[in-house]
Design an enzyme around this catalytic site. Structure first.
Site, PDB file in Angstrom:
ATOM      1  N   LEU A  53       0.874  -1.183   0.000  1.00 57.15           N
ATOM      2  CA  LEU A  53       0.000   0.000   0.000  1.00 57.15           C
ATOM      3  C   LEU A  53       0.901   1.219   0.000  1.00 57.15           C
ATOM      4  CD1 LEU A  53      -2.722  -0.807   2.721  1.00 57.15           C
ATOM      5  CD2 LEU A  53      -3.058  -0.704   0.243  1.00 57.15           C
ATOM      6  N   ASP A  54       0.409   2.325  -0.562  1.00 57.01           N
ATOM      7  CA  ASP A  54       1.190   3.567  -0.573  1.00 57.01           C
ATOM      8  C   ASP A  54       1.377   4.096   0.854  1.00 57.01           C
ATOM      9  OD1 ASP A  54       1.136   3.401  -3.294  1.00 57.01           O
ATOM     10  OD2 ASP A  54      -0.540   4.809  -3.500  1.00 57.01           O
ATOM     11  N   PHE A  55       2.330   5.010   0.971  1.00 60.34           N
ATOM     12  CA  PHE A  55       2.704   5.630   2.242  1.00 60.34           C
ATOM     13  C   PHE A  55       1.478   6.121   3.053  1.00 60.34           C
ATOM     14  CE2 PHE A  55       4.664   9.370   4.489  1.00 60.34           C
ATOM     15  CZ  PHE A  55       5.556   8.648   5.260  1.00 60.34           C
ATOM     16  N   LYS A 114      -5.357   5.773  -7.449  1.00 62.61           N
ATOM     17  CA  LYS A 114      -5.173   7.230  -7.529  1.00 62.61           C
ATOM     18  C   LYS A 114      -5.114   7.687  -8.981  1.00 62.61           C
ATOM     19  CE  LYS A 114      -2.898   7.467  -3.127  1.00 62.61           C
ATOM     20  NZ  LYS A 114      -1.656   7.124  -2.494  1.00 62.61           N
TER      21      LYS A 114
END
Ligand code: URA
Length: 240
Positions: free
Chosen positions: A110-112, A196
């Site tokens: 998962l992204d930051f 996104k």
């Protein structure tokens, strides 16, 4: 991650530092055991979790580990990072012990700033199976957006989108509108910043992205951000 499967004679020759041809007579003497049984076939497959012993000496005895973590915002999905807190940092060593913890890898990042369910394991075959789009294992996300969404999104997501940088079309993505500014999104692949970028086509910024489930394994409400637990055998097999 590479396959850890090998033939018994290759494995033994590496372990004992002798030629492969020398393994056959040792095998005939019944001195090698694999998973508790006397081995008879030089071609027997050995993987990273096979229990192998030679006379009374254990040569390999590694247990597979599977863990779920509730990733909070601002944690990097990596095992090491010089600047940021990693998923391994928040996992700590209490759950599995230090050597086992540092052997884990992440099965689907998962992204930051994304939150939610992340799985870790030391079993490369399991994580490859989990992440391969051919196995069509859905990952479900709740997405909160800057601007309102409408029915046009459903159609555009279900058709898939062209990503110029990778020169690929995304597989169809299911989108369910659950509020004026929020949606549930189901993916079977995990392209870089995929969600996104897909909302980006509508110039609609993702404010929050939370992974709710992977296959039939859901993040339970009792597992708070930064908390983790081991998966049980049924969860490990039923996810496929
Ligand atoms: N898609 C994204 O854009 N970010 C994630 O963290 C996961 C899927």
């Amino acid at each position: 991650m590479q396959s850890n499967r090998t033939r018994l004679d290759r494995f033994m020759s590496r372990q004992l530092g002798i030629k492969r041809q020398a393994i056959r007579p040792i095998l005939a003497q019944g001195r090698i055991r694999v998973d508790g049984c006397i081995a008879t076939d030089v071609q027997q497959a050995i993987d990273q979790f096979s229990h192998v012993s030679f006379d009374q000496k254990i040569l390999q005895n590694k247990q597979p580990n599977y863990v779920m973590v509730h990733k909070p915002r601002g944690v990097v999905c990596a095992t090491k990072d010089p600047r940021h807190t990693t998923l391994i940092d928040i996992l700590g060593v209490d759950l599995l012990g230090a050597p086992e913890t540092y052997q884990l890898h992440i099965a689907g990042r998962l992204d930051f700033n994304s939150t939610g369910l992340v799985l870790l394991t030391n079993d490369g075959r399991w994580s490859r199976r989990l992440c391969s789009p051919t196995n069509k294992i859905e990952k479900c996300y709740r997405v909160d957006l800057e601007k309102p969404i409408n029915e046009n999104y459903i159609n555009a997501f279900s058709k898939g989108m062209y990503f110029k940088y990778e020169d690929i079309f995304t597989a169809p993505v299911k989108l369910k509108i659950i509020g004026s500014h929020s949606a549930e999104v189901r993916l079977i692949e995990g392209r870089y910043h995929q969600i996104k970028r897909m909302f980006g086509r509508f110039q609609n910024k993702v404010l929050q992205l939370h992974r709710l489930s992977i296959g039939n394994l859901a993040l339970e409400h009792t597992l708070l951000p930064s908390q983790s637990r081991k998966l049980n055998c049924k969860e490990v097999t039923d996810i496929f």
